[in-house]
Design an enzyme around this catalytic site. Sequence first.
Site, PDB file in Angstrom:
ATOM      1  N   GLY A   6      -0.177  -0.506  -4.595  1.00 15.87           N
ATOM      2  CA  GLY A   6      -1.602  -0.190  -4.733  1.00 15.87           C
ATOM      3  C   GLY A   6      -2.157   0.435  -3.475  1.00 15.87           C
ATOM      4  N   ARG A  63       0.853  -1.189   0.000  1.00 12.18           N
ATOM      5  CA  ARG A  63       0.000   0.000   0.000  1.00 12.18           C
ATOM      6  C   ARG A  63       0.892   1.243   0.000  1.00 12.18           C
ATOM      7  NH1 ARG A  63      -3.721   2.699   4.777  1.00 12.18           N
ATOM      8  NH2 ARG A  63      -4.863   4.113   3.394  1.00 12.18           N
ATOM      9  N   HIS A  64       0.437   2.296  -0.688  1.00 13.98           N
ATOM     10  CA  HIS A  64       1.176   3.563  -0.683  1.00 13.98           C
ATOM     11  C   HIS A  64       1.463   4.044   0.749  1.00 13.98           C
ATOM     12  CE1 HIS A  64      -2.444   5.579   0.623  1.00 13.98           C
ATOM     13  NE2 HIS A  64      -3.092   4.855  -0.273  1.00 13.98           N
ATOM     14  N   GLY A  65       2.418   4.939   0.890  1.00 10.68           N
ATOM     15  CA  GLY A  65       2.767   5.489   2.197  1.00 10.68           C
ATOM     16  C   GLY A  65       1.781   6.547   2.668  1.00 10.68           C
ATOM     17  N   ALA A 121       1.511   2.186   4.078  1.00 13.12           N
ATOM     18  CA  ALA A 121       2.737   1.433   3.745  1.00 13.12           C
ATOM     19  C   ALA A 121       2.646  -0.047   4.084  1.00 13.12           C
ATOM     20  CB  ALA A 121       3.967   2.036   4.426  1.00 13.12           C
TER      21      ALA A 121
END
Length: 482
Positions: free
Chosen positions: A363, A86-88, A406
């Site tokens: 993602g 997952r994005h930060g 994250a």
Amino acid sequence: MSFAFTMYRRCVPKAAQILLISVTWFCSVGHTSITSDFPRLASYFGTKTRYEEINPFLLENPLLVNRKQDLLPNTCTPLQIVSVIRHGTRYPTHKQIKKMKKMHNLILQYGGGSDLVEDLRNWNMWYEDWMDGQLVQKGEQDMNNLALRLSSLFPSLFTAEKFKNCNMTFLTSSKHRCVDSTKAFISGLEQRFFGFPQGSIIGLDELICREPVVNDTLMRFFDHCEKFVVQVEDNDTAMHEVDKFKESPEMMKVLRRISALLNIPEDELNADLIQVAFFTCSFELAINNTENSPWCKLFDEEDGKVLEYLNDLKQYWKRGYGFAINSRSSCSLFQHIFQHLETAVAESKRSQKVSNPVVMQFGHAETLLPLLALMGLFKDEKPLTAENFSLQSERKFRSGRIVPYASNLVFVLYHCDLAETPEDEYQVQMLLNENLLPFPHSHQSVCVYDDLKKQYSHLLENCHVTEECKLLKVGHVSEDEL
Ligand SMILES: *[C@@H]1O[C@H](CO)[C@@H](O)[C@H](O)[C@H]1NC(C)=O
Ligand SMILES: *[C@@H]1O[C@H](CO)[C@@H](O)[C@H](O)[C@H]1NC(C)=O
Ligand SMILES: *[C@@H]1O[C@H](CO)[C@@H](O)[C@H](O)[C@H]1NC(C)=O
Ligand SMILES: *[C@@H]1O[C@H](CO)[C@@H](O)[C@H](O)[C@H]1NC(C)=O
Ligand SMILES: CC(=O)N[C@H]1CO[C@H](CO)[C@@H](O)[C@@H]1O
């Protein structure tokens, strides 16, 4: 009895060795004491939880690698790592910023008396529309540090040579925050391999394979699944448990307390505004590392639990076990992961080098949750409902533990010498947020690759995403005509 024994033997062929290694891989993790007890609230932020809530030792040393677990011993060599990340940490979305402004304006309009209200009136509403969910600087650090930790956990996979020779794959969702997360992860690797981010100094050929490759079919499968979009995403009644909980006695109690604290009439407030005030507290902590934001002082721990449940209910019905299509729509990503593993096993069996030893895919929480549900992870016996807040206090489905900023799900494929049979040579472990994740069927932290494939054969063979996502037009074709 003999069946149970067989399962045990096949899924943990080297239990004794694993035990041994877990003793020798002792390290300083856990010795450091985290003094600040503030962010008690911080564990209730659901999908807006900091990654550090899961691994608190990172607050002291963001590069510390948690080796104090049963990773496979030296007779097993990692062949490949396939990850979904997952994005930060990100800014609030446009929609959230709008609600924040509304809530802050209510405080400015009414407010009176207390120091807390004064602090909130003086609070600087610094969030602006352009921020709209983009990655913040802390989010870049999240990814940079994750790259450094993962590469030091698997040094034989993350090598400068593999990086230079384009044997690492970086896929991403098209969203800005995901592309930026991928870039920050790549720059973390450059830092590891070359001592600094290389940016523009390398040749074009090399640059190409270090660019994130956008693939929304895989990373935002939910947008491409018509059945999901119609039956869940765009369906006003699909979230009725969430809507019901917003009017529940538990929620009303929180609302009344906040209304009294802020001197704002109850009918000016609603669950969404209370939630956005809580999220503002989460953003100030995650983005500014501010532990004493006035927004946090509005809430006590019991409020936190209620607001966490509200967030989890939504994730459960929209992304998790609530509706089967939520997770079925992810089976193309699941199969894609297994294709990578399958290719690596085949190459290894032919004594070839694995052509794609590092696969990193970036993602959203919305990418990870359905995938985890598809695999049967974090499944509670009873569904999460508006009535079951207290019954579910020990629930497994707790999004803040599963998909903080994250968050990362990592499949590690190993080749093990000394295996009892040739089939046992290939083994798999899963890590969630850098902690071993036991397989739901065996509760073991390692599984023979062939057994894993058998375990998930129904998903690998009988889940065709185009079929799953096809919307049967009611009144046109009946089920038995197909
Ligand atoms: C995304 O990945 C899938 C699976 O590998 C592939 O079939 C598809 O062509 C890719 N799409 C794009 C736009 O690259
Ligand atoms: C919307 O969700 C409700 C509740 O799950 C369901 O009964 C209904 O069929 C859905 N509507 C559509 C258009 O799929
Ligand atoms: C949070 O940080 C941003 C810049 O990173 C700054 O503009 C803002 O004023 C800070 N907010 C608070 C409440 O400290
Ligand atoms: C590494 O990637 C390059 C480019 O895709 C490929 O030609 C090469 O075969 C790969 N290396 C190995 C060992 O497979
Ligand atoms: C769907 C569900 O789990 N419902 C349960 C909620 O909790 C009540 C008791 O508090 C049960 O009776 C329901 O079965």
